[in-house]
Scaffold this motif. Structure first.
Motif, short mmCIF file in Angstrom:
data_model
loop_
_atom_site.label_atom_id
_atom_site.label_comp_id
_atom_site.label_asym_id
_atom_site.label_seq_id
_atom_site.Cartn_x
_atom_site.Cartn_y
_atom_site.Cartn_z
N ALA A 120 1.78 -12.00 9.81
CA ALA A 120 0.32 -12.03 9.71
C ALA A 120 -0.14 -13.46 9.44
N VAL A 121 -1.36 -13.78 9.88
CA VAL A 121 -1.96 -15.08 9.61
C VAL A 121 -3.23 -14.82 8.80
N LEU A 122 -3.13 -15.00 7.50
CA LEU A 122 -4.23 -14.73 6.59
C LEU A 122 -5.05 -16.00 6.39
N THR A 123 -6.35 -15.92 6.70
CA THR A 123 -7.22 -17.10 6.63
C THR A 123 -8.37 -16.92 5.66
N ARG A 124 -8.40 -15.79 4.93
CA ARG A 124 -9.48 -15.57 3.96
C ARG A 124 -8.94 -14.80 2.75
N SER A 125 -9.72 -14.81 1.69
CA SER A 125 -9.30 -14.16 0.46
C SER A 125 -9.27 -12.64 0.61
N THR A 126 -8.43 -12.01 -0.20
CA THR A 126 -8.30 -10.56 -0.19
C THR A 126 -8.64 -10.00 -1.56
N GLY A 127 -8.85 -8.71 -1.61
CA GLY A 127 -9.04 -8.02 -2.88
C GLY A 127 -7.71 -7.55 -3.42
N PRO A 128 -7.72 -6.94 -4.59
CA PRO A 128 -6.46 -6.45 -5.17
C PRO A 128 -5.96 -5.20 -4.45
N GLY A 129 -4.64 -5.11 -4.31
CA GLY A 129 -4.01 -3.91 -3.78
C GLY A 129 -4.26 -3.62 -2.31
N GLU A 130 -4.65 -4.61 -1.55
CA GLU A 130 -4.93 -4.40 -0.14
C GLU A 130 -3.70 -4.67 0.72
N ILE A 131 -3.71 -4.16 1.95
CA ILE A 131 -2.66 -4.43 2.91
C ILE A 131 -3.31 -5.12 4.10
N TRP A 132 -2.81 -6.30 4.43
CA TRP A 132 -3.35 -7.12 5.52
C TRP A 132 -2.28 -7.35 6.57
N ALA A 133 -2.66 -7.27 7.84
CA ALA A 133 -1.71 -7.51 8.93
C ALA A 133 -2.45 -8.02 10.15
N GLY A 134 -1.72 -8.63 11.06
CA GLY A 134 -2.28 -9.07 12.33
C GLY A 134 -2.56 -10.55 12.38
N VAL A 135 -3.01 -10.98 13.58
CA VAL A 135 -3.34 -12.38 13.82
C VAL A 135 -4.69 -12.43 14.51
N ALA A 137 -5.23 -12.00 10.38
CA ALA A 137 -5.02 -10.83 9.53
C ALA A 137 -6.34 -10.13 9.22
N ARG A 138 -6.25 -8.79 9.18
CA ARG A 138 -7.40 -7.98 8.77
C ARG A 138 -6.87 -6.90 7.83
N ARG A 139 -7.76 -6.37 7.02
CA ARG A 139 -7.35 -5.32 6.08
C ARG A 139 -7.08 -4.04 6.84
N ILE A 140 -5.87 -3.50 6.68
CA ILE A 140 -5.52 -2.26 7.37
C ILE A 140 -5.34 -1.09 6.41
N GLY A 141 -5.42 -1.35 5.12
CA GLY A 141 -5.26 -0.26 4.16
C GLY A 141 -5.19 -0.75 2.74
N LEU A 142 -4.87 0.21 1.87
CA LEU A 142 -4.71 -0.06 0.44
C LEU A 142 -3.36 0.45 -0.01
N ARG A 143 -2.78 -0.20 -0.98
CA ARG A 143 -1.51 0.25 -1.54
C ARG A 143 -1.71 1.53 -2.33
N PRO A 151 -13.19 -0.89 -5.15
CA PRO A 151 -14.41 -0.15 -4.81
C PRO A 151 -14.67 -0.16 -3.31
N GLY A 152 -15.48 0.77 -2.87
CA GLY A 152 -15.87 0.82 -1.47
C GLY A 152 -15.15 1.91 -0.73
N PRO A 153 -15.59 2.20 0.49
CA PRO A 153 -14.98 3.28 1.27
C PRO A 153 -13.60 2.88 1.76
N PRO A 154 -12.74 3.87 2.00
CA PRO A 154 -11.41 3.55 2.54
C PRO A 154 -11.56 3.00 3.95
N PRO A 155 -10.57 2.20 4.38
CA PRO A 155 -10.66 1.64 5.73
C PRO A 155 -10.58 2.73 6.78
N SER A 156 -11.30 2.56 7.87
CA SER A 156 -11.24 3.53 8.95
C SER A 156 -10.10 3.19 9.88
N GLY A 157 -9.64 4.14 10.61
CA GLY A 157 -8.60 3.85 11.59
C GLY A 157 -7.48 4.70 11.43
#
Length: 157
Positions: A120-135, A137-143, A151-157
């Protein structure tokens, strides 16, 4: 504690620091003395190909796999003119094989317990307990167990 991890913690030794840096280089690792590293660092596969920018802070219990790079998104700009200030990797974060964390400006924070997936190529800050992947990188889920903490709704997909 593995040999590589022991060397990383001893890289600031007053007398042996230079020798330790050369030993890490034999493993293909670049961990400058200026990096701040918390307790409980785990390095898998001897960290082959891992490069950390001097303005890196790793929290407690961080896990690094081989080929991880943490650095600037503007390497063509002289360091003193770069807008990048620091990369902070929170406690318990996991940077998988080949993950790249690149900061363009300010402070990029990888949240506590966050996983950055392989290559993954992460170019921005993340929140706690998140899962990031891709190029890029985007948030694909939570641990597991992180849903209540984020806080907030779960990721769609």
């Amino acid at each position: 504690m593995s040999l590589v991890t022991a060397l990383i913690y001893r890289r600031r030794h007053r007398l042996l620091g230079r020798l330790v840096q050369e030993a890490l280089a034999l493993y293909g690792m670049e961990v400058p003395a200026a990096c701040e590293i918390g307790p409980g660092l785990t390095v898998f596969h001897r960290g082959f190909g891992t490069v950390l920018h001097p303005y890196t802070t790793l929290g407690a219990g961080v896990t690094l796999y081989n080929g991880v790079t943490i650095g600037r998104a503007d390497p063509w700009v002289p360091q003193e003119r770069s807008a990048m200030r620091r990369v902070v990797v929170g406690d318990g974060a996991v940077l998988c094989a080949g993950a790249k964390v690149v900061c363009k400006e300010g402070v990029l924070t990888v949240g506590a317990g966050t996983i950055v997936g392989a290559n993954a190529v992460l170019t921005r800050s993340t929140g706690p307990g998140e899962i990031w992947a891709g190029v890029p990188a985007r948030r694909i889920g939570l641990r597991e167990g992180a849903r209540a903490a984020v806080p907030g709704p779960p990721p769609s997909g």
